[in-house]
Design an enzyme around this catalytic site. Structure first.
Site, PDB file in Angstrom:
ATOM      1  N   ALA A   1       0.864  -1.194   0.000  1.00  0.00           N
ATOM      2  CA  ALA A   1       0.000   0.000   0.000  1.00  0.00           C
ATOM      3  C   ALA A   1       0.893   1.235   0.000  1.00  0.00           C
ATOM      4  O   ALA A   1       0.766   2.124   0.842  1.00  0.00           O
ATOM      5  CB  ALA A   1      -0.960  -0.005   1.189  1.00  0.00           C
TER       6      ALA A   1
ATOM      7  N   GLY B   1       5.957   8.225   1.265  1.00  0.00           N
ATOM      8  CA  GLY B   1       6.862   7.946   2.392  1.00  0.00           C
ATOM      9  C   GLY B   1       7.716   6.717   2.099  1.00  0.00           C
ATOM     10  O   GLY B   1       8.939   6.735   2.257  1.00  0.00           O
ATOM     11  N   HIS B   2       7.052   5.641   1.659  1.00  0.00           N
ATOM     12  CA  HIS B   2       7.817   4.426   1.316  1.00  0.00           C
ATOM     13  C   HIS B   2       8.798   4.705   0.177  1.00  0.00           C
ATOM     14  O   HIS B   2       9.935   4.238   0.181  1.00  0.00           O
ATOM     15  CB  HIS B   2       6.877   3.319   0.846  1.00  0.00           C
TER      16      HIS B   2
ATOM     17  N   GLU C   1      11.352   7.112  10.076  1.00  0.00           N
ATOM     18  CA  GLU C   1      11.315   7.630  11.455  1.00  0.00           C
ATOM     19  C   GLU C   1       9.890   7.799  11.956  1.00  0.00           C
ATOM     20  O   GLU C   1       9.677   8.054  13.130  1.00  0.00           O
ATOM     21  CB  GLU C   1      12.041   8.977  11.522  1.00  0.00           C
TER      22      GLU C   1
END
Ligand code: PAF
Length: 284
Positions: free
Chosen positions: A35, A39-40, A151
Site C-alpha cells: 500500500a 513515504g515508502h 522515522e
C-alpha cells in the site's frame, strides 16, 4: 517504464543477490507491508542513493497484528506497488506468500526487551515480537549492506537497530525522515481509513506535537506541556489518546514531570474512530 522484476521465494531472492554480489554491487533493502505512498518511495530513493541495487519487500506480516487488529482490512495493491517501486528506482520486488515466510513448523520468535515495554509495545502486546522476527528473517534472507526504515515508526526503528546489532545481521540500518502531507499529517497506509471529517482532525496531530516539542525545547515542564497537548487533541476531535509522552531519542527513557533532560522526542498514538494514528516530533 520497464516492468519491475519480482521474486516470491527466498531461493530466488538469494540467487539475484548472489548475481549482484558477483558483480561487486552493493545491495540496499526497504522492507514494507505494501500500500505504498510517497513515504515508502522516499525510503527506496534513499536506499538507491546508498547502494548500487535496491530490493523492496512487500509482505503484510501477520505476526505483528494482534487479535482484532486490521490484518484482513490492511490495504493491498501489488500491481500498483510494483509500478510505484519501479518509478522510484527499485531493482527487485520480493513478495513472498505467508507460507514462504512462515512454513509449517515455524517456531521462532525474536523478542527485544526494554525498548518494547513502552509506547506501541505497551498498547500492542506482541507487535514488536512480530516486527523483530520478520525483519530478522528479511535481513537474513537478503543480507543487504544497508536497510532503510522510516522515522515515523520511530520505536520500530530503534527496535530494528537493536535486533540488527544483537543478532549480528550485518546491515547498516538507516532512519529516514517522515514524509508528510501538505497539512503535516504523516503519510501512512492507514490514512486511507479516514473519513473526510476525520482527515481534517488528523492534520492537527502533527501541529499539536510540534507545539509541545517547541515548548519542551524552551524548557517547559513535561507534565504541563503534555496535559495541554492532550486537551488540544481532544479539542481537535480525537476520540481517544493511547499515549502522549516525551521520551529520550536513544533509549526511549520517559522524560518529566519537569523539563526534559536528554535529547528527546514527543510521541503520540491517538484514535479517530477505529483508526489509530501515530506520530513523533523531535524536541529542539
Ligand atoms: O513498517 C512496516 O511496514 C513493517 O513494520 C515492516 C518493518 C515492513 C515489518 O513488517
Amino acid at each position: 517504464m520497464s516492468e519491475l522484476p519480482m521474486v516470491r521465494t527466498v531461493t530466488d531472492l538469494r540467487r539475484q543477490v548472489a548475481r549482484w554480489r558477483g558483480d561487486s554491487l552493493t545491495v540496499g533493502f526497504t522492507p514494507t507491508m505494501g500500500a505504498l505512498h510517497e513515504g515508502h518511495l522516499s525510503l527506496v530513493k534513499r536506499a538507491k542513493a546508498e547502494a548500487d541495487r535496491v530490493i523492496a519487500s512487500v509482505f503484510v506480516n501477520p505476526t505483528q497484528f494482534g487479535p482484532g487488529e486490521d490484518l484482513d482490512a490492511y490495504p493491498r495493491d501489488e500491481a500498483g506497488d510494483a509500478a510505484k517501486l519501479a518509478g522510484a528506482g527499485c531493482d527487485l520486488l520480493f513478495a513472498p506468500a505467508v507460507g514462504e515466510m512462515y512454513p509449517d513448523g515455524f517456531a521462532t520468535s525474536v523478542r527485544v526487551s526494554g525498548l518494547t515495554d513502552c509506547l506501541c509495545g505497551a498498547s500492542r502486546p506482541g507487535h514488536f515480537d512480530g516486527v523483530a522476527t520478520v525483519v530478522s528473517k528479511l535481513l537474513g534472507q537478503a543480507r543487504p549492506d544497508i536497510a532503510v526504515f522510516g522515522e515515523k515508526d520511530y520505536q520500530q526503528l530503534q527496535v530494528i537497530k537493536r535486533v540488527n546489532a544483537d543478532l549480528d545481521l550485518g546491515a547498516r540500518i538507516i532512519g529516514a525522515p517522515t514524509v508528510r502531507e501538505e497539512d503535516g499529517l504523516a503519510m501512512s497506509s492507514r490514512n486511507a481509513y479516514l473519513s473526510e471529517a476525520q482527515r481534517l482532525s488528523a492534520g492537527k496531530l502533527n501541529v499539536i506535537l510540534n507545539n509541545a516539542a517547541g515548548a519542551l525545547s524552551r524548557g517547559a515542564r513535561a507534565d504541563e506541556t503534555l496535559d495541554a497537548a492532550r486537551q488540544a487533541l481532544a479539542g481537535a476531535g480525537f476520540d481517544r489518546i493511547d499515549y502522549l509522552e516525551a521520551r529520550s531519542s536513544e533509549g526511549l527513557a520517559l522524560q518529566g514531570p519537569g523539563p526534559v533532560t536528554e535529547p528527546s522526542r514527543v510521541f503520540a498514538a491517538a484514535f479517530l474512530g477505529k483508526t489509530r494514528l501515530i506520530d513523533n516530533w523531535p524536541v529542539g
